[in-house]
Design an enzyme around this catalytic site. Sequence first.
Site, mmCIF file in Angstrom:
data_model
loop_
_atom_site.group_PDB
_atom_site.id
_atom_site.type_symbol
_atom_site.label_atom_id
_atom_site.label_comp_id
_atom_site.label_asym_id
_atom_site.label_seq_id
_atom_site.Cartn_x
_atom_site.Cartn_y
_atom_site.Cartn_z
ATOM 1 N N SER A 142 -3.190 48.324 -6.462
ATOM 2 C CA SER A 142 -3.916 47.046 -6.507
ATOM 3 C C SER A 142 -4.718 46.981 -7.816
ATOM 4 C CB SER A 142 -4.642 46.838 -5.247
ATOM 5 O OG SER A 142 -4.926 45.513 -4.999
ATOM 6 N N ASP A 194 4.379 43.112 1.337
ATOM 7 C CA ASP A 194 3.215 42.688 0.756
ATOM 8 C C ASP A 194 3.429 41.594 -0.014
ATOM 9 O OD1 ASP A 194 1.074 42.684 -1.348
ATOM 10 O OD2 ASP A 194 1.259 44.710 -2.195
ATOM 11 N N HIS A 249 -0.003 44.846 2.195
ATOM 12 C CA HIS A 249 -0.463 45.508 0.729
ATOM 13 C C HIS A 249 -1.167 46.717 0.993
ATOM 14 C CE1 HIS A 249 -2.191 45.501 -3.138
ATOM 15 N NE2 HIS A 249 -3.330 45.403 -2.792
#
Lengths: 204, 389
Positions: free
Chosen positions: B161, B327, B360
């Site tokens: 991320s 995600d 995610h």
Amino acid sequence: MSVNRAQRVDLDVVTDLIPPNARVLDVGSGDGVLLELLQETKHIDGRGLELSQRGVNECVARGLSVIQGDADTDLKFYPDKGFDFVVLSQTMQATRNPKVVLDELLRIGNRAIVSFPNFGHWRVRLSLFVKGRMPVTKDLPYSWYDTPNIHFCTIRDFVNLCEELGATVEKATALDANGQKIGLSMPWWFWNFFGQQAVFLLKR
Amino acid sequence: MAAQRAARTKDEADHPSSPVLQFGPDKPLKLDAGTLLSPFQIAYQTYGALNAARSNAILVCHALTGDQHVANTNPVTGKPGWWEVLIGPGKIIDTNRFFVICANVIGGCLGSTGPASTNPATGKPYGLELPVITIRDMVRAQAMLVDHFGIDQLFCVLGGSMGGMQVLEWAASHSERVFCALPIATGARHSSQNIAFHEVGRQAVMADPDWHGGKYLDFGKRPEKGLAVARMAAHITYLSEAALHRKFGRNLQDREALTFGFDADFQIESYLRHQGMTFVDRFDANSYLYLTRAMDYFDLAADHGGRLADAFAGTKTRFCLVSFTSDWLFPTEESRSIVHALNAAGASVSFVEIETDRGHDAFLLDEPELFAAINGFIGSAARARGLGA
């Protein structure tokens, strides 16, 4: 990969064509068997492009440099002459547009190596001629309705395509049903009849 | 109680429970905003030992709400380190073998200079007087920390991320210092939708009367309600519809029937409220504004004349990218466009998409296929780097 693993005698022929430490892109790298072989025997700087995510994940878990992608759509992202060799091993017949793919191989690599099953082999001809059925052999084990192989060609067809694309055949090898190389002195029609598989080294 | 928590926020920012490296006026941090940050400090953790050749260092970059406590019990929450499933003695990233560094990002709230840190010019917390921080600023600071260890080249930089954004920035702006790079569940830029969700979060914080224009610590307050709402909204984006439904469905929370009111009737409501509440315990609201902004501003292609491939021109770094099918914050397409750029730059790149419904946040969880990919990639890179088996 769309052909029986046990029948991959062409891998040795491909390996012989590649010098040590070459930069190689394997298009349709499957579970990475050729890349691994080339890394062990030729210490190549190898990359792979593979359609099936399962194959890619296996390759990466084994330390190979492989990405998920489609030969029909993703070769355009590679720069000109980025590799010494681009290999298309037993994959051409499964592409949607073999002519475009071959054109891309010749653009990306200084040389292209293509191996494919020969649809001009006498067993194939016999099956069609005598039985009137699409051939199912140990080399081509799929039925017509479930085969991933949608673009078969014969050795003669392939030579014609190379000419059309302006590619020079630097070397060609045909393997008979026992995986033995067919003598160089033999004419094309003989190769096309008795060659079960063919391996071409191309340059443009 | 609120005053106590505000005091703790200030204290953790200035005197964290981890090693701190201080940079005096002679070593300012150049910021993309055009100013210098000085003095400043970086709070970090290390695990394992640096080898004699200084070639076995791995830098882990944390995500938006992560911190330097990647593989030790978190001193603030008492919970295990956020990537302890992956990193530790005998684990996939084996600290018996590698020297692992993880630093709190600049702009963070666990000891690296951020909005809750004391501004030496005023003696009060910076608040919004801290210049806006970018991903590149964070990486520049990390490079100064790596210099401090006498490490020329990191063996690996990895993160997910916002951590993945830092990995990409490292590979682009310090490519010779990165032997291999492992950006996970990330993108080379923040999408419009992602900026939108961040803006909702920031507006929630700023709408809280306890925010006081960012000066809440001066008043002994914290905008906890606003930050909790921000976290609740963001948390939804870290999961997937399928996973939420699998976990909570329409199940009711400790009750037999709907109450015809606005209490948390559904388990999912109760879960989100809990996520919001535990988050404000450990995180500073202004930090949340700064770090979400840093992600919004990230656009690696724009930094290189609009062509992403140019960010990686001539790179010798080996890359492995990982994305997850469910995600929707950083969908596979984001990773794929980075892969295409790396291909165009002639880089060595692997790319794995992992099938999971965990969204995610899958990068933080026990995902065997993720671990197999990391293991294979790090293993072959270590052999290439001469780091033994």
